[in-house]
Design a protein around this motif. Structure first.
Motif, short mmCIF file in Angstrom:
data_model
loop_
_atom_site.label_atom_id
_atom_site.label_comp_id
_atom_site.label_asym_id
_atom_site.label_seq_id
_atom_site.Cartn_x
_atom_site.Cartn_y
_atom_site.Cartn_z
N GLY A 174 -13.75 -4.22 2.91
CA GLY A 174 -12.65 -4.68 2.00
C GLY A 174 -12.26 -3.66 0.77
N LEU A 175 -13.29 -3.14 0.37
CA LEU A 175 -13.35 -2.18 -0.85
C LEU A 175 -12.50 -0.87 -0.30
N HIS A 176 -13.11 -0.70 0.77
CA HIS A 176 -12.59 0.58 1.60
C HIS A 176 -10.82 0.37 1.60
N PHE A 177 -10.49 -0.82 2.18
CA PHE A 177 -9.15 -1.15 2.13
C PHE A 177 -8.14 -0.63 0.82
N ALA A 178 -8.93 -1.22 -0.42
CA ALA A 178 -8.23 -0.95 -1.33
C ALA A 178 -8.24 0.67 -1.92
N ILE A 179 -9.47 1.21 -1.73
CA ILE A 179 -9.63 2.31 -2.39
C ILE A 179 -9.42 3.72 -1.51
N LEU A 210 -6.64 7.57 18.26
CA LEU A 210 -6.46 6.14 18.30
C LEU A 210 -5.28 5.76 17.45
N PRO A 211 -4.46 6.17 16.21
CA PRO A 211 -5.53 6.67 15.08
C PRO A 211 -5.83 5.45 14.35
N LEU A 212 -7.15 5.40 13.64
CA LEU A 212 -7.56 4.44 13.05
C LEU A 212 -6.92 3.74 11.72
N GLY A 213 -6.51 4.70 11.05
CA GLY A 213 -5.74 4.15 9.58
C GLY A 213 -7.02 3.80 8.79
N GLN A 214 -6.46 3.46 7.57
CA GLN A 214 -7.38 3.02 6.48
C GLN A 214 -8.29 1.76 6.77
N PRO A 259 -6.91 4.83 -0.31
CA PRO A 259 -5.72 6.02 -0.52
C PRO A 259 -5.78 6.68 -1.61
N VAL A 260 -6.93 6.46 -2.73
CA VAL A 260 -7.01 6.92 -3.86
C VAL A 260 -8.05 8.18 -3.77
#
Length: 225
Positions: free
Chosen positions: A166-171, A31-35, A173-174
């Motif tokens: 929404g929490l996935h969008f923020a976290i 796709l790619p989907l990304g975060q 990358p960590v």
């Protein structure tokens, strides 16, 4: 028994849809989907499970949620361990199903299975721990809020799913975003020693976050007099 089987099925749906988005879409997939796409996949998976089995078990799908619900006084103590077992079984079955599917790729599967983890060269363990603890506290607080007797709504599942996204969008990358020990246990079992070695954090931090949310809800800090 129907309650516990519902938790198995619901957790299976959440973990399978969410981690499949990482494995077959992810950042380098077709796709790619990304975060953002991965975050939405987890949120949509939760929404689907919540409306499918919510009336049966409450659709906890997460040991941290179950702990928070118990400490808030909304679940008998006798149900906590069975809920946890059901959730972990559902997550493991989801990861097993995904492993079987992607193992059929031509040349075999060379990627991971959506396990959580943090890059020790970029993030210290305290940063990863706090992200997961605060994220889970936020998530479980929202769940306990929108499902409270005085604040129940037909859109609770949607609100909870969007909060998770929404929490996935923020976290992501960590830590890749866990907020759910069962979600982390399933994929880790198929992802090698590195994932297993970091698994403790994705069990301890979410459980503490969920417990704090339950204590706050029990104290009715955010309820009107």
């Amino acid at each position: 028994m129907k309650t516990y089987l519902a938790e198995v099925l619901g957790t299976f749906l959440l973990v399978f849809i969410g981690t499949a988005s990482v494995v077959t879409g992810g950042f380098g997939g077709a796709l790619p989907l990304g975060q953002e796409g991965i975050g939405l996949a987890f949120g949509i998976g939760l929404i689907a499970a919540a409306y499918a089995i919510g009336p049966i078990s409450g659709a906890h799908l997460n040991p941290a949620v179950t702990l928070g619900v118990f400490l808030a006084g909304r679940l008998p103590a006798k149900d906590v361990i069975p809920y946890w077992i059901a959730q972990i079984i559902g997550a493991i079955l989801a990861s097993l199903a995904l492993w079987i599917i992607v193992s059929g790729q031509a040349g075999g599967h060379t990627g991971g299975f959506g396990a959580n983890g943090w890059d020790v060269a970029k993030w210290g363990v305290s940063s990863a721990f706090l992200w997961e603890l605060i994220g889970t506290f936020t998530f479980v607080t929202v769940i306990l809020g929108v499902t409270a007797e005085k604040h129940s709504t037909a859109f609770a599942g949607l609100v909870i799913g969007l909060t998770l996204a929404g929490l996935h969008f923020a976290i992501i990358p960590v830590t890749g975003t866990s907020l759910n020990p069962a979600r982390s246990i399933g994929p880790a079992l198929f992802s090698g020693t590195a994932a297993i070695g970091q698994l403790w954090l994705f069990i301890v931090a979410p459980l503490i976050g969920g417990a704090l949310a339950g204590v706050v809800a029990k104290a009715r800090v955010f309820e009107k007099d």
